[in-house]
Motif scaffolding. Sequence first.
Motif, PDB file in Angstrom:
ATOM      1  N   MET A 233      29.122  30.973  39.173  1.00 29.64           N
ATOM      2  CA  MET A 233      30.073  31.226  38.109  1.00 29.64           C
ATOM      3  C   MET A 233      30.798  29.913  37.820  1.00 29.64           C
ATOM      4  O   MET A 233      31.338  29.284  38.716  1.00 29.64           O
ATOM      5  CB  MET A 233      31.036  32.321  38.554  1.00 29.64           C
ATOM      6  N   SER A 234      30.832  29.529  36.572  1.00 25.51           N
ATOM      7  CA  SER A 234      31.450  28.261  36.189  1.00 25.51           C
ATOM      8  C   SER A 234      32.968  28.394  36.065  1.00 25.51           C
ATOM      9  O   SER A 234      33.514  29.502  36.011  1.00 25.51           O
ATOM     10  CB  SER A 234      30.869  27.786  34.861  1.00 25.51           C
ATOM     11  N   LEU A 235      33.612  27.265  36.017  1.00 27.37           N
ATOM     12  CA  LEU A 235      35.070  27.238  35.886  1.00 27.37           C
ATOM     13  C   LEU A 235      35.507  27.865  34.567  1.00 27.37           C
ATOM     14  O   LEU A 235      36.509  28.594  34.521  1.00 27.37           O
ATOM     15  CB  LEU A 235      35.577  25.802  36.001  1.00 27.37           C
ATOM     16  N   ILE A 236      34.757  27.623  33.510  1.00 23.52           N
ATOM     17  CA  ILE A 236      35.082  28.207  32.201  1.00 23.52           C
ATOM     18  C   ILE A 236      35.043  29.734  32.276  1.00 23.52           C
ATOM     19  O   ILE A 236      35.926  30.411  31.757  1.00 23.52           O
ATOM     20  CB  ILE A 236      34.092  27.703  31.122  1.00 23.52           C
ATOM     21  N   THR A 237      34.021  30.271  32.918  1.00 22.09           N
ATOM     22  CA  THR A 237      33.896  31.719  33.044  1.00 22.09           C
ATOM     23  C   THR A 237      35.046  32.296  33.860  1.00 22.09           C
ATOM     24  O   THR A 237      35.591  33.342  33.513  1.00 22.09           O
ATOM     25  CB  THR A 237      32.552  32.088  33.703  1.00 22.09           C
ATOM     26  N   ILE A 238      35.423  31.621  34.915  1.00 24.29           N
ATOM     27  CA  ILE A 238      36.532  32.089  35.747  1.00 24.29           C
ATOM     28  C   ILE A 238      37.831  32.111  34.945  1.00 24.29           C
ATOM     29  O   ILE A 238      38.591  33.085  34.990  1.00 24.29           O
ATOM     30  CB  ILE A 238      36.672  31.223  37.009  1.00 24.29           C
ATOM     31  N   LEU A 239      38.085  31.053  34.193  1.00 24.69           N
ATOM     32  CA  LEU A 239      39.309  31.001  33.375  1.00 24.69           C
ATOM     33  C   LEU A 239      39.295  32.074  32.294  1.00 24.69           C
ATOM     34  O   LEU A 239      40.327  32.713  32.028  1.00 24.69           O
ATOM     35  CB  LEU A 239      39.469  29.616  32.761  1.00 24.69           C
ATOM     36  N   LEU A 240      38.151  32.286  31.658  1.00 23.79           N
ATOM     37  CA  LEU A 240      38.065  33.347  30.652  1.00 23.79           C
ATOM     38  C   LEU A 240      38.245  34.719  31.283  1.00 23.79           C
ATOM     39  O   LEU A 240      38.866  35.595  30.672  1.00 23.79           O
ATOM     40  CB  LEU A 240      36.729  33.281  29.907  1.00 23.79           C
ATOM     41  N   ASN A 241      37.697  34.925  32.472  1.00 25.66           N
ATOM     42  CA  ASN A 241      37.889  36.200  33.170  1.00 25.66           C
ATOM     43  C   ASN A 241      39.357  36.478  33.411  1.00 25.66           C
ATOM     44  O   ASN A 241      39.798  37.620  33.325  1.00 25.66           O
ATOM     45  CB  ASN A 241      37.164  36.199  34.522  1.00 25.66           C
ATOM     46  N   ILE A 242      40.123  35.447  33.699  1.00 29.69           N
ATOM     47  CA  ILE A 242      41.543  35.621  33.999  1.00 29.69           C
ATOM     48  C   ILE A 242      42.374  35.789  32.731  1.00 29.69           C
ATOM     49  O   ILE A 242      43.209  36.688  32.641  1.00 29.69           O
ATOM     50  CB  ILE A 242      42.066  34.440  34.837  1.00 29.69           C
ATOM     51  N   PHE A 243      42.149  34.937  31.737  1.00 25.46           N
ATOM     52  CA  PHE A 243      43.028  34.923  30.562  1.00 25.46           C
ATOM     53  C   PHE A 243      42.536  35.789  29.404  1.00 25.46           C
ATOM     54  O   PHE A 243      43.354  36.345  28.667  1.00 25.46           O
ATOM     55  CB  PHE A 243      43.243  33.486  30.087  1.00 25.46           C
ATOM     56  N   LEU A 244      41.232  35.916  29.221  1.00 22.96           N
ATOM     57  CA  LEU A 244      40.672  36.707  28.120  1.00 22.96           C
ATOM     58  C   LEU A 244      39.469  37.511  28.621  1.00 22.96           C
ATOM     59  O   LEU A 244      38.321  37.191  28.312  1.00 22.96           O
ATOM     60  CB  LEU A 244      40.230  35.795  26.967  1.00 22.96           C
ATOM     61  N   PRO A 245      39.721  38.556  29.401  1.00 29.20           N
ATOM     62  CA  PRO A 245      38.620  39.296  30.009  1.00 29.20           C
ATOM     63  C   PRO A 245      37.560  39.809  29.030  1.00 29.20           C
ATOM     64  O   PRO A 245      36.368  39.648  29.287  1.00 29.20           O
ATOM     65  CB  PRO A 245      39.306  40.446  30.746  1.00 29.20           C
ATOM     66  N   PRO A 246      37.925  40.407  27.881  1.00 27.81           N
ATOM     67  CA  PRO A 246      36.875  40.890  26.980  1.00 27.81           C
ATOM     68  C   PRO A 246      36.001  39.760  26.410  1.00 27.81           C
ATOM     69  O   PRO A 246      34.798  39.939  26.217  1.00 27.81           O
ATOM     70  CB  PRO A 246      37.649  41.597  25.854  1.00 27.81           C
ATOM     71  N   VAL A 247      36.592  38.609  26.182  1.00 31.21           N
ATOM     72  CA  VAL A 247      35.817  37.476  25.665  1.00 31.21           C
ATOM     73  C   VAL A 247      34.799  37.022  26.702  1.00 31.21           C
ATOM     74  O   VAL A 247      33.641  36.738  26.372  1.00 31.21           O
ATOM     75  CB  VAL A 247      36.748  36.311  25.252  1.00 31.21           C
ATOM     76  N   ALA A 248      35.198  36.976  27.946  1.00 28.94           N
ATOM     77  CA  ALA A 248      34.280  36.581  29.015  1.00 28.94           C
ATOM     78  C   ALA A 248      33.114  37.557  29.117  1.00 28.94           C
ATOM     79  O   ALA A 248      31.964  37.151  29.286  1.00 28.94           O
ATOM     80  CB  ALA A 248      35.025  36.508  30.343  1.00 28.94           C
ATOM     81  N   VAL A 249      33.395  38.841  28.984  1.00 32.26           N
ATOM     82  CA  VAL A 249      32.333  39.849  29.075  1.00 32.26           C
ATOM     83  C   VAL A 249      31.395  39.753  27.888  1.00 32.26           C
ATOM     84  O   VAL A 249      30.170  39.804  28.041  1.00 32.26           O
ATOM     85  CB  VAL A 249      32.940  41.271  29.198  1.00 32.26           C
ATOM     86  N   VAL A 250      31.923  39.589  26.693  1.00 29.36           N
ATOM     87  CA  VAL A 250      31.057  39.541  25.509  1.00 29.36           C
ATOM     88  C   VAL A 250      30.207  38.269  25.505  1.00 29.36           C
ATOM     89  O   VAL A 250      29.067  38.288  25.038  1.00 29.36           O
ATOM     90  CB  VAL A 250      31.867  39.701  24.203  1.00 29.36           C
ATOM     91  N   LEU A 251      30.705  37.176  26.038  1.00 32.91           N
ATOM     92  CA  LEU A 251      29.905  35.950  26.083  1.00 32.91           C
ATOM     93  C   LEU A 251      28.750  36.070  27.072  1.00 32.91           C
ATOM     94  O   LEU A 251      27.698  35.470  26.870  1.00 32.91           O
ATOM     95  CB  LEU A 251      30.788  34.753  26.447  1.00 32.91           C
ATOM     96  N   GLN A 252      28.934  36.828  28.146  1.00 35.24           N
ATOM     97  CA  GLN A 252      27.888  36.978  29.156  1.00 35.24           C
ATOM     98  C   GLN A 252      26.906  38.094  28.817  1.00 35.24           C
ATOM     99  O   GLN A 252      25.723  37.979  29.096  1.00 35.24           O
ATOM    100  CB  GLN A 252      28.517  37.265  30.526  1.00 35.24           C
TER     101      GLN A 252
END
Length: 50
Positions: free
Chosen positions: A1-20
């Motif tokens: 898991m990349s740093l970008i994904t971790i930050l998105l998981n914390i600050f914008l959870p739906p965005v992280a899910v839709v990108l993956q």
Amino acid sequence: MSLITILLNIFLPPVAVVLQHGVGGKFLISIILTLIGWLPGVIHAFYVNS
């Protein structure tokens, strides 16, 4: 898991899910959980993106 994904998981959870995983059931669940409370959305995002 990349740093970008971790930050998105914390600050914008739906965005992280839709990108993956794209727009679908996991995305809708993520939105609902995030609207209920920030922490359930974050937990779900980490769970589906791990």
